[in-house]
Design an enzyme around this catalytic site. Sequence first.
Site, PDB file in Angstrom:
ATOM      1  N   ARG A 194      11.902   1.663   3.536  1.00 37.65           N
ATOM      2  CA  ARG A 194      11.086   0.940   4.509  1.00 37.65           C
ATOM      3  C   ARG A 194      11.987  -0.089   5.157  1.00 37.65           C
ATOM      4  O   ARG A 194      12.619  -0.879   4.439  1.00 37.65           O
ATOM      5  CB  ARG A 194       9.925   0.235   3.799  1.00 37.65           C
ATOM      6  CG  ARG A 194       9.108  -0.674   4.678  1.00 37.65           C
ATOM      7  CD  ARG A 194       8.005   0.097   5.355  1.00 37.65           C
ATOM      8  NE  ARG A 194       7.062  -0.728   6.061  1.00 37.65           N
ATOM      9  CZ  ARG A 194       5.837  -0.311   6.370  1.00 37.65           C
ATOM     10  NH1 ARG A 194       5.424   0.883   6.016  1.00 37.65           N
ATOM     11  NH2 ARG A 194       5.025  -1.082   7.050  1.00 37.65           N
ATOM     12  N   ARG A 240       0.829  -1.193   0.000  1.00 33.75           N
ATOM     13  CA  ARG A 240       0.000   0.000   0.000  1.00 33.75           C
ATOM     14  C   ARG A 240       0.883   1.270   0.000  1.00 33.75           C
ATOM     15  O   ARG A 240       0.711   2.158  -0.828  1.00 33.75           O
ATOM     16  CB  ARG A 240      -0.889  -0.012   1.238  1.00 33.75           C
ATOM     17  CG  ARG A 240      -1.900   1.115   1.315  1.00 33.75           C
ATOM     18  CD  ARG A 240      -2.590   1.058   2.672  1.00 33.75           C
ATOM     19  NE  ARG A 240      -3.184  -0.234   2.922  1.00 33.75           N
ATOM     20  CZ  ARG A 240      -4.419  -0.565   2.561  1.00 33.75           C
ATOM     21  NH1 ARG A 240      -5.176   0.313   1.964  1.00 33.75           N
ATOM     22  NH2 ARG A 240      -4.890  -1.774   2.812  1.00 33.75           N
ATOM     23  N   THR A 241       1.820   1.320   0.928  1.00 29.10           N
ATOM     24  CA  THR A 241       2.712   2.476   1.021  1.00 29.10           C
ATOM     25  C   THR A 241       3.572   2.605  -0.236  1.00 29.10           C
ATOM     26  O   THR A 241       3.745   3.691  -0.787  1.00 29.10           O
ATOM     27  CB  THR A 241       3.624   2.327   2.261  1.00 29.10           C
ATOM     28  OG1 THR A 241       2.821   2.210   3.426  1.00 29.10           O
ATOM     29  CG2 THR A 241       4.541   3.529   2.408  1.00 29.10           C
ATOM     30  N   HIS A 297       6.618   6.545  11.048  1.00 28.20           N
ATOM     31  CA  HIS A 297       6.024   6.429   9.712  1.00 28.20           C
ATOM     32  C   HIS A 297       5.475   7.823   9.388  1.00 28.20           C
ATOM     33  O   HIS A 297       4.264   8.028   9.318  1.00 28.20           O
ATOM     34  CB  HIS A 297       4.920   5.378   9.728  1.00 28.20           C
ATOM     35  CG  HIS A 297       4.443   4.960   8.375  1.00 28.20           C
ATOM     36  ND1 HIS A 297       4.977   5.466   7.195  1.00 28.20           N
ATOM     37  CD2 HIS A 297       3.482   4.085   7.983  1.00 28.20           C
ATOM     38  CE1 HIS A 297       4.356   4.919   6.169  1.00 28.20           C
ATOM     39  NE2 HIS A 297       3.445   4.085   6.612  1.00 28.20           N
ATOM     40  N   LYS A 344      24.939 -12.029   3.374  1.00 30.79           N
ATOM     41  CA  LYS A 344      26.343 -11.707   3.124  1.00 30.79           C
ATOM     42  C   LYS A 344      26.863 -10.653   4.096  1.00 30.79           C
ATOM     43  O   LYS A 344      28.053 -10.427   4.165  1.00 30.79           O
ATOM     44  CB  LYS A 344      26.513 -11.220   1.682  1.00 30.79           C
ATOM     45  CG  LYS A 344      26.193 -12.298   0.644  1.00 30.79           C
ATOM     46  CD  LYS A 344      26.334 -11.733  -0.758  1.00 30.79           C
ATOM     47  CE  LYS A 344      25.935 -12.778  -1.806  1.00 30.79           C
ATOM     48  NZ  LYS A 344      25.783 -12.172  -3.130  1.00 30.79           N
TER      49      LYS A 344
END
Lengths: 392, 392, 392
Positions: free
Chosen positions: B189, B138-139, B217, B168
């Site tokens: 994110r 959605r974001t 957020h 890694k």
Amino acid sequence: MASSTLSAPVMQKDIHGWNPCARISSNDRVNSHRTFNCSLSTNTVRKPLFFRAHPASICPRHVSASQRYWLDTKKFPVSCASKFQLDDVIESQQFDTDILNGIFEVAFEMERIEKNSPGSNILKGYLMATLFYEPSTRTRLSFESAMKRLGGEVLTTENAREFSSAAKGETLEDTIRTVEGYSDIIILRHFEGGAAKRAASTATIPVINAGDGPGQHPTQALLDVYTIKREIGRLDGISLGLVGDLANGRTVRSLAYLIAKYKKVKIYFVAPDVVKMKDDIKDYLTSMGVEWEESSDLLEVASKCDVVYQTRIQKERFGERIDLYEAARGKYIVDKKVLDVLPKHAVIMHPLPRLDEITVDVDGDPRAAYFRQAKNGLYIRMALLKLLLLGW
Amino acid sequence: MASSTLSAPVMQKDIHGWNPCARISSNDRVNSHRTFNCSLSTNTVRKPLFFRAHPASICPRHVSASQRYWLDTKKFPVSCASKFQLDDVIESQQFDTDILNGIFEVAFEMERIEKNSPGSNILKGYLMATLFYEPSTRTRLSFESAMKRLGGEVLTTENAREFSSAAKGETLEDTIRTVEGYSDIIILRHFEGGAAKRAASTATIPVINAGDGPGQHPTQALLDVYTIKREIGRLDGISLGLVGDLANGRTVRSLAYLIAKYKKVKIYFVAPDVVKMKDDIKDYLTSMGVEWEESSDLLEVASKCDVVYQTRIQKERFGERIDLYEAARGKYIVDKKVLDVLPKHAVIMHPLPRLDEITVDVDGDPRAAYFRQAKNGLYIRMALLKLLLLGW
Amino acid sequence: MASSTLSAPVMQKDIHGWNPCARISSNDRVNSHRTFNCSLSTNTVRKPLFFRAHPASICPRHVSASQRYWLDTKKFPVSCASKFQLDDVIESQQFDTDILNGIFEVAFEMERIEKNSPGSNILKGYLMATLFYEPSTRTRLSFESAMKRLGGEVLTTENAREFSSAAKGETLEDTIRTVEGYSDIIILRHFEGGAAKRAASTATIPVINAGDGPGQHPTQALLDVYTIKREIGRLDGISLGLVGDLANGRTVRSLAYLIAKYKKVKIYFVAPDVVKMKDDIKDYLTSMGVEWEESSDLLEVASKCDVVYQTRIQKERFGERIDLYEAARGKYIVDKKVLDVLPKHAVIMHPLPRLDEITVDVDGDPRAAYFRQAKNGLYIRMALLKLLLLGW
């Protein structure tokens, strides 16, 4: 990169994606391709290669005259324009120094495009498919950025294993024939060696190998050589220290292979015992007249080199022998002490990702070139996309 | 959002991505950034922050004069242009009411762009990288739509954990330095609190926090406040009912934090006992002079509010205590009965996704604002992209 | 595709996304939609369907006059322009021969766009969301290529199950209402039959069904019929051999359904016993006056057909009865022997992916049409995007 291939690079020339004198005589071109086509005709049925999308000549999508005079300011040197035609980028062996220098010239122009304008449009209307059978986000983003910086568009798939219906059993060749209907160029990442060559033999549009399993990753090799050229200013007469996992490192092997084509090159191998450089590359270097030696003294090597090329010890190669991995891992670290002895004009390179084989306090030194090296991947890929889609 | 941060928002101002008087004196700017830079220099080596891409001034990519006069019709009020310079969007604390109002003005303009034209081109030539270490479709879609509505292009990765080579061991900082070479702005994110701040300290291009773990957020907080402004017409003097999971809900906590900056705000908390609003926010509200009270009567609260902000009870917070979850879940439902008492001018909001805490028969009421609220996320993100890449 | 639906295609006409005489009288249109709307109003609250994005009329995003005269050269025949208005593409039943022929004309124009220009811009400024609840890379790439070939932009998600918060319990309807805020058209792939119809009932922008579980995949059906038209030159009077898994094959069932709308069609079914064509389709064909027969002699059928449509035996349908699968799988193979008897003008089709039910030595024969068929998927999808966003 099999040793047999290494020993016969010239023979590969006509086969992998480019052929000399492409524009001088269309007859020659047809003939050279016809030879190739016949050699493959036993197990594949396909359009002859001379029907492939040859930019600026028989590409099915229209290329305007102004696009060919790209940037509206600079035509490429006649030496390039009359000599090469890139069709695909499959393996390092397909490049000689002439074509390398030609690509580097275009890559250098690309730096100018990327930095000085709000975006180029020379690839407007072109669609690139990134067909990745295993994720490699760094490589994918670099290719996609290159395409978009030139005004082109991208179709992305990172789960091509599902696409190709591994479960359903579709062949790579069938997948390629579908995808080539949706795009103008294919960037292929595959888990099997040789996959890119098979794809290029099938496709009627250009294919770039973005790594095929234990095989090749030619754009990484190109960006490494380009970085040396950009940072040091020359390739002839270069002194190069290759450090770390030389046995398994695909990048150092390809770099050694390509740099050997230049004059008066000196290479130092600095590797833990368990991951020493293999004999095939050593033999090849000797056959090319390249001086090389092994050393266990990183500081001494660093003091004599133009380029220290550090690599990651790959844990995944050691299986359950974590003890061997740990021993190898800590052996040769590029840190402040290395910087202290490194010549002022020299640079540190690394293909990334890095762990602690270069300490973070090195990052601020102007000789730390590894992030610039990553950025050069963008310019090399921009250059290749331009060359494959529009020609020189 | 730690309580210590909450109690000292002013101190954060110079640090998080904007600084007052940015264009009045370049000396001031250098100094304020130098302070910041020094404070971080113990563990990172990087270009000073004043080298970061400052739109319309030292951004490495050319911005034409006509782009700065965006829409060719409207220059921004001098009050904005001379006061702020957004570099990054990291956390709600970086915004005061002046900058909030400035952003909302731009967001409102964005509604006009999105609705009345076949697409804007003010970000043509710009590349945004959505670097998502955990999927949040959605974001992500909202940011990517915002960029494309303004003519920009997008590089997407949803599996950045693989990219950054968790296996890694590559650091976030190294990943950022690679990605910044391929793009002009990074939307991050991440699963770890504080990741966005680390990324912004490393990057020489703007970074927007699209959620970092239990942390911030900020674009969600901005769109919530913007929605109240758009729906009710003002922010001063607003009455706000916060309903549902107030203990764990990141959105209600951020909303309470931001709305407290406005005058004469009244807040009602309506939450099941197990997920009541925590003391840090209550103390903060009191310190800001915001009147608040707790209530267990949703109907009574709804009858007095301008905004009822409903949230989902998050099952994942209850672990094995499904019984507690079920009890909390059914307690406060927004349904037709709530609509019956809700003032005509008031609205229902929800950050989505919703389950049954708002019944679907509410959707058709004009006061159901939650899908308009989701849409406002587009405008806020368009505004932020414009501000970070082109300036005011 | 339930048999009840099959037997009443006419009744469906007004319901699925298009209605006759849409532009002759807006009153008629309102009425026909109102009927539909009422029938759904028990469980959904939504804007009436006549508010949906009707290209070139009430689409909220501006369409210039010059865009409507697309290609600046060719206006569509009055017969089309005055008769239909496509709102959504949900199921094969919504198409009669008039609308099929109209779509095919536009698809044929699209071949010209894709081959002769550096890219069209008729959909510039439009955003398509590919909302895929299960991966189907072939279909997704085809839609995304179609959109980009026309100058449009794409938002992609392949993990819409996470997006829709299956874990969190968001309904498809809520997801659609969020995504429609970010885009101009939705391409939906879903694992549940009927999902596309639910999405179209919710959305105020056009929806195209890209496959919903065991239900419909109408764009595949359209491209199959279009391929016959393009390869053979006509649809009336066609002889068609359907081979392989006729019981489970969604494509052959849809093809049989659509082709039955044309005159004097003859169909041969050639299937292993365990996967024979079901009675619903046979009954439907009979009711439509289509002559059909079953045969176990592929060579004889091939010698009489215009089109041999081969399909893959789907292993996943056999569960643990691998023995039955293996028996069915090898039964009817299209190979050189089939080519030997196949008429010169006839073609072999296959929906792909194929395993070994067509041998690779058939690929080089000009009558092997399956890769051209895959390519036609691009043209059909370009046509549908154009029709839904800009109108005829």
